[in-house]
Design a protein around this motif. Structure first.
Motif, PDB file in Angstrom:
ATOM      1  N   ALA A 108      -2.630  -2.499   1.289  1.00 52.90           N
ATOM      2  CA  ALA A 108      -3.014  -1.266   0.618  1.00 52.90           C
ATOM      3  C   ALA A 108      -3.393  -1.512  -0.832  1.00 52.90           C
ATOM      4  CB  ALA A 108      -1.883  -0.247   0.682  1.00 52.90           C
ATOM      5  N   ARG A 109      -4.409  -0.782  -1.284  1.00 50.31           N
ATOM      6  CA  ARG A 109      -4.840  -0.881  -2.670  1.00 50.31           C
ATOM      7  C   ARG A 109      -3.705  -0.617  -3.642  1.00 50.31           C
ATOM      8  NH1 ARG A 109      -9.519   2.927  -5.475  1.00 50.31           N
ATOM      9  NH2 ARG A 109      -9.330   2.053  -7.595  1.00 50.31           N
ATOM     10  N   SER A 110      -2.848   0.345  -3.304  1.00 52.97           N
ATOM     11  CA  SER A 110      -1.765   0.727  -4.186  1.00 52.97           C
ATOM     12  C   SER A 110      -0.679  -0.334  -4.301  1.00 52.97           C
ATOM     13  CB  SER A 110      -1.141   2.041  -3.708  1.00 52.97           C
ATOM     14  OG  SER A 110      -0.640   1.926  -2.393  1.00 52.97           O
ATOM     15  N   ASP A 111      -0.702  -1.337  -3.447  1.00 54.25           N
ATOM     16  CA  ASP A 111       0.289  -2.404  -3.500  1.00 54.25           C
ATOM     17  C   ASP A 111       0.017  -3.398  -4.617  1.00 54.25           C
ATOM     18  OD1 ASP A 111       1.816  -1.548  -1.266  1.00 54.25           O
ATOM     19  OD2 ASP A 111       0.377  -2.491   0.092  1.00 54.25           O
ATOM     20  N   TYR A 112      -1.166  -3.343  -5.202  1.00 53.58           N
ATOM     21  CA  TYR A 112      -1.586  -4.342  -6.176  1.00 53.58           C
ATOM     22  C   TYR A 112      -1.685  -3.749  -7.567  1.00 53.58           C
ATOM     23  CZ  TYR A 112      -2.400  -7.200  -2.134  1.00 53.58           C
ATOM     24  OH  TYR A 112      -2.220  -7.915  -0.973  1.00 53.58           O
ATOM     25  N   GLY A 113      -1.069  -4.432  -8.515  1.00 51.96           N
ATOM     26  CA  GLY A 113      -1.034  -3.944  -9.878  1.00 51.96           C
ATOM     27  C   GLY A 113      -2.035  -4.583 -10.813  1.00 51.96           C
ATOM     28  N   TYR A 114      -2.674  -5.652 -10.373  1.00 51.84           N
ATOM     29  CA  TYR A 114      -3.616  -6.373 -11.218  1.00 51.84           C
ATOM     30  C   TYR A 114      -4.940  -6.497 -10.495  1.00 51.84           C
ATOM     31  CZ  TYR A 114       0.751  -7.617 -13.488  1.00 51.84           C
ATOM     32  OH  TYR A 114       1.991  -7.571 -14.091  1.00 51.84           O
ATOM     33  N   TRP A 115      -6.009  -6.190 -11.208  1.00 52.21           N
ATOM     34  CA  TRP A 115      -7.345  -6.180 -10.627  1.00 52.21           C
ATOM     35  C   TRP A 115      -8.361  -6.830 -11.552  1.00 52.21           C
ATOM     36  CZ3 TRP A 115      -8.434  -4.160  -5.790  1.00 52.21           C
ATOM     37  CH2 TRP A 115      -7.392  -3.434  -5.192  1.00 52.21           C
ATOM     38  N   GLY A 116      -9.325  -7.506 -10.952  1.00 59.47           N
ATOM     39  CA  GLY A 116     -10.464  -7.985 -11.702  1.00 59.47           C
ATOM     40  C   GLY A 116     -11.533  -6.917 -11.792  1.00 59.47           C
ATOM     41  N   GLN A 117     -12.634  -7.246 -12.450  1.00 58.09           N
ATOM     42  CA  GLN A 117     -13.723  -6.296 -12.636  1.00 58.09           C
ATOM     43  C   GLN A 117     -14.677  -6.242 -11.452  1.00 58.09           C
ATOM     44  OE1 GLN A 117     -14.028  -4.105 -15.281  1.00 58.09           O
ATOM     45  NE2 GLN A 117     -11.943  -4.879 -15.632  1.00 58.09           N
ATOM     46  N   GLY A 118     -14.578  -7.199 -10.562  1.00 50.83           N
ATOM     47  CA  GLY A 118     -15.406  -7.213  -9.379  1.00 50.83           C
ATOM     48  C   GLY A 118     -16.661  -8.054  -9.542  1.00 50.83           C
ATOM     49  N   THR A 119     -17.214  -8.455  -8.421  1.00 50.75           N
ATOM     50  CA  THR A 119     -18.481  -9.170  -8.387  1.00 50.75           C
ATOM     51  C   THR A 119     -19.309  -8.623  -7.231  1.00 50.75           C
ATOM     52  OG1 THR A 119     -19.505 -11.381  -8.335  1.00 50.75           O
ATOM     53  CG2 THR A 119     -17.561 -11.051  -6.947  1.00 50.75           C
ATOM     54  N   GLN A 120     -20.575  -8.384  -7.488  1.00 52.94           N
ATOM     55  CA  GLN A 120     -21.429  -7.731  -6.505  1.00 52.94           C
ATOM     56  C   GLN A 120     -21.947  -8.721  -5.475  1.00 52.94           C
ATOM     57  OE1 GLN A 120     -22.135  -4.435  -6.218  1.00 52.94           O
ATOM     58  NE2 GLN A 120     -23.303  -4.873  -4.354  1.00 52.94           N
TER      59      GLN A 120
END
Length: 125
Positions: A108-120
């Motif tokens: 689940a998305r809510s399980d993660y507290g750290y995120w990058g900005q993403g890559t297309q």
């Protein structure tokens, strides 16, 4: 406490391959479970694959057999090898991390507290 930076996205034709990388800084990567999510315009962010601190993996049915998640703790980096790409794989891909104390997979998305900005990633037909 950990920063994540994705790289490796781009434009590829259907059937082609890409390898995404997620470089972590801050705390040592070995303390975290990490995962890849993706989000297409107008859609929810969906789980792609995850890997625990001990190397256990799980891949979503939509990518199983085509994508492979891996990690290199010495380099504080994890990867997503994407083969046999399809147009429906087009999305922005995000790296995510969470403290891993039980060695279980958390999709689940809510399980993660750290995120990058993403890559297309864009796959043409």
């Amino acid at each position: 406490q950990v920063q994540l930076v994705e790289s490796g996205g781009g434009l590829v034709q259907a059937g082609g391959s890409l390898r995404l990388s997620c470089a972590a800084s801050g705390r040592t990567f070995s303390n975290y479970g990490v995962a890849w999510f993706r989000q297409a315009p107008g859609s929810q962010r969906e789980f792609v694959a995850a890997i625990t601190r001990s190397g256990g993996t799980y891949h979503a049915d939509s990518v199983k057999g085509r994508f492979t998640i891996s990690r290199d703790n010495n380099k504080n980096t994890m990867y997503l090898q994407m083969n046999s790409l399809k147009p429906e794989d087009t999305a922005r891909y995000y790296c995510a991390a969470r403290g891993d104390s039980d060695g279980l997979i958390y999709p689940a998305r809510s399980d993660y507290g750290y995120w990058g900005q993403g890559t297309q990633v864009t796959v043409s037909s």
